[in-house]
Design a protein around this motif. Structure first.
Motif, mmCIF file in Angstrom:
data_model
loop_
_atom_site.group_PDB
_atom_site.id
_atom_site.type_symbol
_atom_site.label_atom_id
_atom_site.label_comp_id
_atom_site.label_asym_id
_atom_site.label_seq_id
_atom_site.Cartn_x
_atom_site.Cartn_y
_atom_site.Cartn_z
ATOM 1 N N UNK A 24 0.837 -1.194 0.000
ATOM 2 C CA UNK A 24 0.000 0.000 0.000
ATOM 3 C C UNK A 24 0.875 1.248 0.000
ATOM 4 N N UNK A 25 0.341 2.301 -0.611
ATOM 5 C CA UNK A 25 1.014 3.597 -0.560
ATOM 6 C C UNK A 25 0.052 4.620 0.021
ATOM 7 N N UNK A 26 0.534 5.332 1.035
ATOM 8 C CA UNK A 26 -0.301 6.311 1.740
ATOM 9 C C UNK A 26 0.301 7.705 1.597
ATOM 10 N N UNK A 27 -0.550 8.675 1.257
ATOM 11 C CA UNK A 27 -0.121 10.054 1.080
ATOM 12 C C UNK A 27 0.076 10.733 2.434
ATOM 13 N N UNK A 28 1.257 11.360 2.611
ATOM 14 C CA UNK A 28 1.527 12.145 3.815
ATOM 15 C C UNK A 28 1.963 13.552 3.397
ATOM 16 N N UNK A 29 2.209 14.412 4.379
ATOM 17 C CA UNK A 29 2.580 15.789 4.071
ATOM 18 C C UNK A 29 1.393 16.636 3.668
ATOM 19 N N UNK A 30 0.196 16.151 4.005
ATOM 20 C CA UNK A 30 -1.043 16.850 3.633
ATOM 21 C C UNK A 30 -1.630 17.576 4.840
ATOM 22 N N UNK A 31 -1.743 16.863 5.970
ATOM 23 C CA UNK A 31 -2.292 17.441 7.200
ATOM 24 C C UNK A 31 -1.158 17.769 8.176
ATOM 25 N N UNK A 32 -1.497 18.288 9.339
ATOM 26 C CA UNK A 32 -0.510 18.558 10.375
ATOM 27 C C UNK A 32 0.212 17.261 10.731
ATOM 28 N N UNK A 33 1.525 17.346 10.944
ATOM 29 C CA UNK A 33 2.316 16.132 11.134
ATOM 30 C C UNK A 33 1.890 15.348 12.365
ATOM 31 N N UNK A 34 1.481 16.027 13.427
ATOM 32 C CA UNK A 34 1.037 15.316 14.629
ATOM 33 C C UNK A 34 -0.184 14.451 14.328
ATOM 34 N N UNK A 35 -1.118 14.988 13.548
ATOM 35 C CA UNK A 35 -2.305 14.234 13.167
ATOM 36 C C UNK A 35 -1.941 13.060 12.266
ATOM 37 N N UNK A 36 -1.051 13.296 11.300
ATOM 38 C CA UNK A 36 -0.671 12.224 10.383
ATOM 39 C C UNK A 36 0.071 11.109 11.105
ATOM 40 N N UNK A 37 0.941 11.455 12.038
ATOM 41 C CA UNK A 37 1.652 10.424 12.799
ATOM 42 C C UNK A 37 0.687 9.593 13.648
#
Length: 334
Positions: free
Chosen positions: A153-166
């Motif tokens: 799977x590939x998941x997009x990051x760098x879109x929302x606040x990093x704390x939320x994405x983590x």
């Protein structure tokens, strides 16, 4: 010298929901279908599917180029398409190869769907990676794709606040089966500090992170070289190697890590083959949200040039609102 009759038609294809990356939202995929035919009746199909914000020409530039071409083309004309039009290079060379070798089989394609583990209508079935939407949607989306056979799977990051994405990331890796692999795609949207935090977290949290894709902007190449040496989690270049010119430049500057190649916008397929075969790079081949026509040409390259048997990134059809039955109707009118 063989002359090929040339026709083309633009298309539009709506995403089921906006595709969100660090570059913004994308609602409609636009491109051009090409048809070449010789005097014996052989037909070749090609596709121009630009992504200008990724490094290719714009759709308008591609359309202008098609409009100024004569109605009959030679190989000389096709192989002289300038490097500033990489998506055009791919589309015309692909169509030329089909006209001379293998006709796109609409009957075979129409009766098949892209599956998770195996890709239909490919020259050789390959493992495939499924694209997950950014944010919490991924927490449920992966299960549907898993049931369809996807194991990477590939998941997009760098879109929302990093704390939320983590936070979402930690939930995601705890839910994924131990046999799954996960790729994180930042589209160049992280700062240097954020990239370090992501890499540290990946090293600590889960061994099955295959790589982080393009953590930093293109101009931060030296920093990505450094990060790739400092962490166990691999880095893959994507936007930095969008075109063949960029690919050769990064290689010359010392990149020996993973290259994500999008055949639809990289440029000349013949020159790409030559480069990959000469240098035997570690390449992952990925979609530009093209139709079945461009996908078949891209997968032919992936089959011939993949060195590490990494999953290809063409598991994207679930992002579109409609099936590709419209494509056959469009091509009948050419």
């Amino acid at each position: 010298m063989v002359n090929y009759k040339f026709k083309f038609r633009p298309y539009q294809r709506k995403f089921a929901r906006s595709l969100t990356t660090s570059h913004g939202n994308w609602d409609i995929r636009k491109g051009i279908i090409l048809r070449l035919s010789d005097e014996t009746g052989k037909v070749g199909w090609g596709e121009i599917a630009p992504i200008s914000w990724f490094g290719s020409e714009t759709l308008e530039q591609a359309l202008d180029f098609c409009h100024q071409l004569p109605t009959e083309l030679t190989e000389e004309i096709i192989f002289s398409i300038p490097d500033e039009l990489p998506a055009c290079q791919f589309g015309f060379e692909s169509a030329l190869g089909e006209a001379g070798e293998q006709h796109f089989d609409f009957a075979q394609w129409a009766g098949s769907r892209e599956q998770g583990k195996k890709i239909t209508n490919a020259p050789c079935p390959m493992p495939n990676s499924g694209l997950l939407s950014a944010g919490e949607v991924a927490l449920a989306q992966w299960q549907v794709l898993w049931e369809q056979g996807y194991r990477t799977f590939k998941w997009k990051i760098g879109v929302d606040a990093i704390a939320q994405e983590l936070k979402v990331f930690k939930s995601l890796v705890h839910r994924l089966p131990s046999s799954a692999k996960l790729r994180l795609d930042a589209n160049g949207g992280l700062s240097y500090e954020e990239a370090n935090l992501w890499l540290e977290t990946c090293d600590r949290l889960w061994a099955n992170i295959e790589f982080i894709e393009q953590p930093l902007p293109v101009e931060k190449f030296p920093q990505m070289l450094e990060l790739n040496r400092c962490y166990a989690t691999a880095i893959a270049l994507d936007e930095s190697v969008a075109t063949l010119k960029q690919l050769t430049t990064c290689y010359a500057k010392g990149w020996r890590g993973i290259f994500v190649i999008k055949p639809g916008i990289v440029g000349s397929p013949s020159r790409l083959r030559q480069f990959c075969q000469q240098h035997k790079i570690d390449a992952v081949f990925s979609s530009v949200f093209e139709t079945a026509i461009g996908r078949q040409a891209a997968l032919q390259l992936a089959t011939a040039l993949s060195q590490k048997n990494r999953a290809v990134g063409f598991g994207v059809n679930h992002f579109f609102a409609q099936e590709e039955t419209w494509l056959q109707d469009l091509c009948k009118d050419l």
